[in-house]
Design an enzyme around this catalytic site. Structure first.
Site, PDB file in Angstrom:
ATOM      1  CG  MET A  36     142.612  76.515  34.547  1.00 31.35           C
ATOM      2  SD  MET A  36     141.212  76.757  35.642  1.00 31.35           S
ATOM      3  CE  MET A  36     140.414  75.177  35.553  1.00 31.35           C
ATOM      4  N   GLY A  37     146.934  74.227  34.313  1.00 29.55           N
ATOM      5  CA  GLY A  37     147.906  73.238  34.773  1.00 29.55           C
ATOM      6  C   GLY A  37     147.401  71.817  34.651  1.00 29.55           C
ATOM      7  CE1 TYR A  38     147.803  66.230  38.182  1.00 29.95           C
ATOM      8  CE2 TYR A  38     146.169  65.345  36.662  1.00 29.95           C
ATOM      9  CZ  TYR A  38     147.058  65.169  37.700  1.00 29.95           C
ATOM     10  OH  TYR A  38     147.228  63.925  38.248  1.00 29.95           O
ATOM     11  CG  HIS A  43     147.082  71.317  28.459  1.00 34.76           C
ATOM     12  ND1 HIS A  43     146.680  70.380  29.383  1.00 34.76           N
ATOM     13  CD2 HIS A  43     146.209  72.350  28.561  1.00 34.76           C
ATOM     14  CE1 HIS A  43     145.622  70.836  30.028  1.00 34.76           C
ATOM     15  NE2 HIS A  43     145.302  72.021  29.550  1.00 34.76           N
ATOM     16  CD  GLN A  67     138.137  78.599  34.748  1.00 36.84           C
ATOM     17  OE1 GLN A  67     138.865  79.514  34.415  1.00 36.84           O
ATOM     18  NE2 GLN A  67     137.995  77.512  33.990  1.00 36.84           N
ATOM     19  CD  GLN A 161     137.418  77.131  28.350  1.00 36.08           C
ATOM     20  OE1 GLN A 161     137.157  77.045  29.548  1.00 36.08           O
ATOM     21  NE2 GLN A 161     138.543  76.678  27.828  1.00 36.08           N
TER      22      GLN A 161
HETATM   23  O1  PAF Z   1     140.345  75.517  29.643  1.00 33.39           O
HETATM   24  C1  PAF Z   1     141.004  75.906  30.630  1.00 33.39           C
HETATM   25  O2  PAF Z   1     141.980  75.297  31.043  1.00 33.39           O
HETATM   26  C2  PAF Z   1     140.575  77.173  31.356  1.00 33.39           C
HETATM   27  O3  PAF Z   1     139.199  77.332  31.347  1.00 33.39           O
HETATM   28  C3  PAF Z   1     141.279  78.437  30.809  1.00 33.39           C
HETATM   29  C4  PAF Z   1     140.883  78.731  29.379  1.00 33.39           C
HETATM   30  C5  PAF Z   1     142.773  78.292  30.924  1.00 33.39           C
HETATM   31  C6  PAF Z   1     140.853  79.653  31.665  1.00 33.39           C
HETATM   32  O4  PAF Z   1     141.162  79.467  33.004  1.00 33.39           O
END
Ligand code: PAF
Length: 165
Positions: A36-38, A43, A67, A161
């Site tokens: 979701m960036g940032y 990441h 979400q 998640q």
């Molecule tokens: O963990 C996240 O950044 C988000 O929940 C994901 C898996 C990219 C789904 O939007």
């Protein structure tokens, strides 16, 4: 691929599918890093792993409204696309998909169709955020569908998640 001059930034599903299909037809493997960036160091580790082990790495940057609950502020979610693109470029990612909400959900939100994972989604964090994990499962399914056959990379910090995915 990779193109000279760094990461290629796309905004449409059709372009992304076409590009990855072309690469697969040439025998290339695809790695998908949904975000979701940032972007942060976690990441970066996922992108590094994909770059090291797949021919083409796609990072998706999409703040997924599905979400976020009714009392959670989507508009204040942190965003810094320029910094994210610089990080993807530095890591050697090939493609970034940064779609609009309309591109991902052309019929609007809430969506007509969504995916929810019974049991796991309703427990723990799901108890206080009843729509959250369905939102995650729905967008991740869409991202898999856009990326096509690939290896996907997810962080392990959010254990629930990960279980849902
Ligand atoms: O963990 C996240 O950044 C988000 O929940 C994901 C898996 C990219 C789904 O939007």
């Amino acid at each position: 691929m990779p193109e000279a001059g760094g990461v290629q930034v796309l905004t449409t599903i059709a372009e992304t599918r076409a590009l990855l299909d072309t690469q697969r037809a040439r025998g290339k493997t695809v790695g998908l890093v949904p975000t979701m960036g940032y972007l942060h160091a976690g990441h970066r580790t996922l992108v590094d792993r994909s770059v090291a082990s797949r021919d083409v790495t796609l990072v998706t940057i999409f703040v997924n409204p599905l979400q976020f609950g009714a009392n959670e502020d989507l508009s204040t979610y942190p965003r810094d696309l320029d910094r994210d693109l610089a990080m993807c470029d530095a890591a050697g990612a090939d493609v970034v998909l940064h779609p609009s909400v309309e591109e991902m959900y052309p019929l609007g939100t809430p969506t007509l169709t969504s995916i929810s994972v019974a049991e796991i989604s309703a427990r723990m964090e799901g108890a206080s955020r009843p729509t959250h994990f369905a939102g995650v499962a729905t967008v991740v399914s869409k991202l898999f569908n856009i990326a096509g056959p690939c290896h996907a990379y997810f962080g392990e910090k959010d254990w629930q998640q990960l279980a849902v995915i």
